[in-house]
Design an enzyme around this catalytic site. Structure first.
Site, PDB file in Angstrom:
ATOM      1  N   ARG A 262       0.838  -1.203   0.000  1.00  0.00           N
ATOM      2  CA  ARG A 262       0.000   0.000   0.000  1.00  0.00           C
ATOM      3  C   ARG A 262       0.872   1.251   0.000  1.00  0.00           C
ATOM      4  O   ARG A 262       1.838   1.323   0.757  1.00  0.00           O
ATOM      5  CB  ARG A 262      -0.921   0.001   1.218  1.00  0.00           C
ATOM      6  CG  ARG A 262      -1.875  -1.169   1.182  1.00  0.00           C
ATOM      7  CD  ARG A 262      -2.923  -1.117   2.252  1.00  0.00           C
ATOM      8  NE  ARG A 262      -3.719  -2.344   2.197  1.00  0.00           N
ATOM      9  CZ  ARG A 262      -4.673  -2.663   3.056  1.00  0.00           C
ATOM     10  NH1 ARG A 262      -4.971  -1.824   4.040  1.00  0.00           N
ATOM     11  NH2 ARG A 262      -5.340  -3.779   2.923  1.00  0.00           N
ATOM     12  N   ARG A 277       2.164   0.804  10.308  1.00  0.00           N
ATOM     13  CA  ARG A 277       1.726   1.222   8.970  1.00  0.00           C
ATOM     14  C   ARG A 277       2.907   1.165   8.011  1.00  0.00           C
ATOM     15  O   ARG A 277       3.701   2.098   7.926  1.00  0.00           O
ATOM     16  CB  ARG A 277       1.148   2.635   9.040  1.00  0.00           C
ATOM     17  CG  ARG A 277       0.349   3.057   7.813  1.00  0.00           C
ATOM     18  CD  ARG A 277      -0.246   4.448   7.979  1.00  0.00           C
ATOM     19  NE  ARG A 277      -1.175   4.497   9.093  1.00  0.00           N
ATOM     20  CZ  ARG A 277      -2.472   4.163   9.008  1.00  0.00           C
ATOM     21  NH1 ARG A 277      -2.973   3.799   7.844  1.00  0.00           N
ATOM     22  NH2 ARG A 277      -3.248   4.217  10.063  1.00  0.00           N
ATOM     23  N   GLU A 349      -6.400  -1.321  15.319  1.00  0.00           N
ATOM     24  CA  GLU A 349      -7.014  -2.214  14.339  1.00  0.00           C
ATOM     25  C   GLU A 349      -6.040  -3.320  13.914  1.00  0.00           C
ATOM     26  O   GLU A 349      -4.885  -3.068  13.589  1.00  0.00           O
ATOM     27  CB  GLU A 349      -7.422  -1.406  13.105  1.00  0.00           C
ATOM     28  CG  GLU A 349      -8.029  -2.290  12.018  1.00  0.00           C
ATOM     29  CD  GLU A 349      -8.286  -1.518  10.725  1.00  0.00           C
ATOM     30  OE1 GLU A 349      -8.395  -0.283  10.763  1.00  0.00           O
ATOM     31  OE2 GLU A 349      -8.374  -2.179   9.669  1.00  0.00           O
ATOM     32  N   SER A 352     -10.267  -6.316   9.816  1.00  0.00           N
ATOM     33  CA  SER A 352     -11.461  -5.634   9.361  1.00  0.00           C
ATOM     34  C   SER A 352     -12.264  -6.657   8.564  1.00  0.00           C
ATOM     35  O   SER A 352     -11.777  -7.203   7.591  1.00  0.00           O
ATOM     36  CB  SER A 352     -11.049  -4.450   8.472  1.00  0.00           C
ATOM     37  OG  SER A 352     -12.154  -3.611   8.252  1.00  0.00           O
ATOM     38  N   ARG A 391       0.991  -6.648  12.322  1.00  0.00           N
ATOM     39  CA  ARG A 391       0.417  -6.046  13.528  1.00  0.00           C
ATOM     40  C   ARG A 391       0.254  -7.088  14.637  1.00  0.00           C
ATOM     41  O   ARG A 391       0.312  -6.744  15.832  1.00  0.00           O
ATOM     42  CB  ARG A 391      -0.932  -5.383  13.204  1.00  0.00           C
ATOM     43  CG  ARG A 391      -0.748  -4.123  12.379  1.00  0.00           C
ATOM     44  CD  ARG A 391      -2.032  -3.354  12.170  1.00  0.00           C
ATOM     45  NE  ARG A 391      -1.777  -2.162  11.349  1.00  0.00           N
ATOM     46  CZ  ARG A 391      -2.706  -1.264  11.027  1.00  0.00           C
ATOM     47  NH1 ARG A 391      -3.956  -1.420  11.437  1.00  0.00           N
ATOM     48  NH2 ARG A 391      -2.393  -0.210  10.287  1.00  0.00           N
TER      49      ARG A 391
END
Length: 424
Positions: A262, A277, A349, A352, A391
């Site tokens: 990403r 991130r 988070e 999801s 994560r």
RNA sequence: GGAGAGAUGGCUGAGUGGUUGAAAGCGGCGGUCUUGAAAACCGUUGAGCUCGUAAGGGCUCCGGGGGUUCGAAUCCCUCUCUCUCCGCCA
């Protein structure tokens, strides 16, 4: 994509629904386009019909040995006016298509209405954040002390937001992915699948990353339009593109471990420290392809499967239902799982889980044959992280740290760590 | 990278300008027969869009895009993909 028929029949209703997401539908423009589309399509089809009928007559006359000059004269102009209306129709249709392709999904009635992540609804929490007798470090310090997490080296090799993992930290990272795959295949009934990390535009359009979210993708240089996958949801769900599956084949449950890429455009300054991130990370993704009537039960199931990873690793977490202002483009309903990070003293988070209903299926033409009607109908597609591996690594390091900097290995993970009970 | 062949419905595979959305076979579905099943026989069986309350019309689609023509699965251009042989390679 939204159902064009719904937009036609209940434009105001759709507008009201999208309003909840903070999207203002250009009702006047849509109505005007639709009106043009309708009259142009009728006109075009009438002309095409006329052409077909007359051309057929030419053939018949010829076969009968008659002179066709007369008829040919009549049809002469037909082609020209047909061409004009056809071109206009194509233009209007692509204009409509472009507009519709950028509209997000409608949210399910159970989704809380809100503006931002502040308005997400807490569904449940699991586990208690551990009480430390010392000040817990964050994963960056822990990783550095273990000589297992090297951000400077990542920058040298690539750029910011890349990391090099070494030694037992690299091994732990791999162990987590293996553990997740085994859990989902052995205990949750998933089929493992391995897919390309480079995909074409059609795949990204189908799942909804294109055209709207292009900025978040890494595009490959070269003559062909190809992108690195931002999540394996894209290729995995796209395996169903333009397919019609039989009812007995459903539900299809895929688990896929992949690297994800990403660009994180628009996230400048956010989470610049650590592994939270990154431009590149690994994820074990869960995808369900189901009959429409089963999709909300499937969302609960899929979310539960993701939660089981955290429970087996004994990591405290909470479940949130995303509100209408925070939910993703393709999703009708989303649960986020947030894991407790002692280094940040907050939940972050880690998964999801979304039901996109027929939104992706319509864009990609993913259908099943409904025995009740005998007709191909759109499937419902769901996806969720089970879990984000990077994560999860962060969570394990921070939650299982000891005062001396050692990391205990969660019991469920020990078989994947050559029996190690502690590292560092 | 070089040379050649090809892309047709769920599958195999005909079809080189005129009622061809497409032969035939397989598969699927329905029926006859049978205690039941199989076999055999008969029938049926693509998708999308659109108009219409409906009944029922119409349009588009033979890998994608463009062109020629009154008319294209069939002719021309172009792109993509697949296969075979050679070379290279994990």
């Amino acid at each position: 994509m939204l159902d064009p028929k719904l937009i036609r029949s209940d434009l105001q209703g759709v507008a009201a629904q999208l309003k909840k997401r903070g999207i203002t539908l250009d009702v006047a423009r849509l109505e005007a386009l639709e009106e043009q589309r309708k009259s142009l399509q009728i006109k075009t089809q009438d002309l095409q019909n006329e052409r077909n009928v007359r051309s057929k007559a030419v053939g018949q006359a010829k076969a009968a040995g008659k002179n066709v000059d007369e008829i040919l004269k009549e049809v002469k102009d037909l082609g020209d006016s047909l061409k004009v209306t056809e071109e206009l129709l194509t233009k209007i249709q692509s204009e409509l298509q472009d507009y519709l392709a950028r509209l997000p999904n409608l949210t399910h009635e159970s989704v809380p209405v809100g503006k931002s992540e502040e308005d997400n609804l807490l569904i449940r929490t699991w586990g208690e954040p551990r009480q430390f007798s010392f000040t817990p470090k964050d994963h960056v310090d822990l990783g550095a002390a273990l000589k297992g997490m090297d951000f400077e080296n990542g920058v040298k090799l690539s750029k910011a937001r890349f990391v090099v993992l070494r030694n037992d930290v690299a091994k732990l990272h791999r162990a987590l992915a293996q553990f997740m795959l085994d859990l989902h295949t052995n205990e949750h009934g998933y089929q493992e699948i391995s897919v390309p990390y480079i995909v074409n535009a059609a795949s990204l359009y189908g799942t909804g990353q294109l055209p709207n979210l292009k900025e978040d993708l890494f595009a490959l240089a070269g003559e062909e339009e190809l992108y690195l996958i931002p999540t394996s949801e894209v290729p995995v769900t796209s395996t169903l593109r333009d397919e019609i599956v039989e009812a007995e084949q459903l539900p299809i449950k895929y688990v896929c471990h992949s690297t994800c890429f990403r660009s994180e455009a628009g996230s400048y300054g956010k989470d610049t420290r650590g592994m939270i991130r990154q431009h590149q990370f690994e994820k074990v993704e869960l995808v369900h392809i189901v009959k429409p009537e089963d999709s909300y039960a499937a969302l609960e199931e899929l979310t539960h499967h993701a939660e089981m990873v955290l429970q087996k690793l004994e990591l405290p977490y909470r479940v949130l239902a995303l509100c209408t202002g925070d939910i993703g483009f393709a999703a009708a309903k989303t649960y986020d799982l947030e894991v407790w990070l002692p280094g940040q003293q907050r939940y972050r988070e880690i998964s999801s889980c979304s039901n996109t209903e027929a939104f992706q299926a319509r864009r990609m033409g993913a259908r099943w044959r409904n025995p009740a009607t005998g007709k191909p109908e759109l499937v419902h597609t769901l996806n969720g992280s089970g879990l984000a591996v990077g994560r999860t690594l962060v969570a394990v390091l921070e939650n299982y740290q000891e005062e001396n900097g050692q990391i205990r290995i969660p019991v469920a993970l020990q078989p994947y760590m050559s029996g190690l009970k502690v590292i560092g």
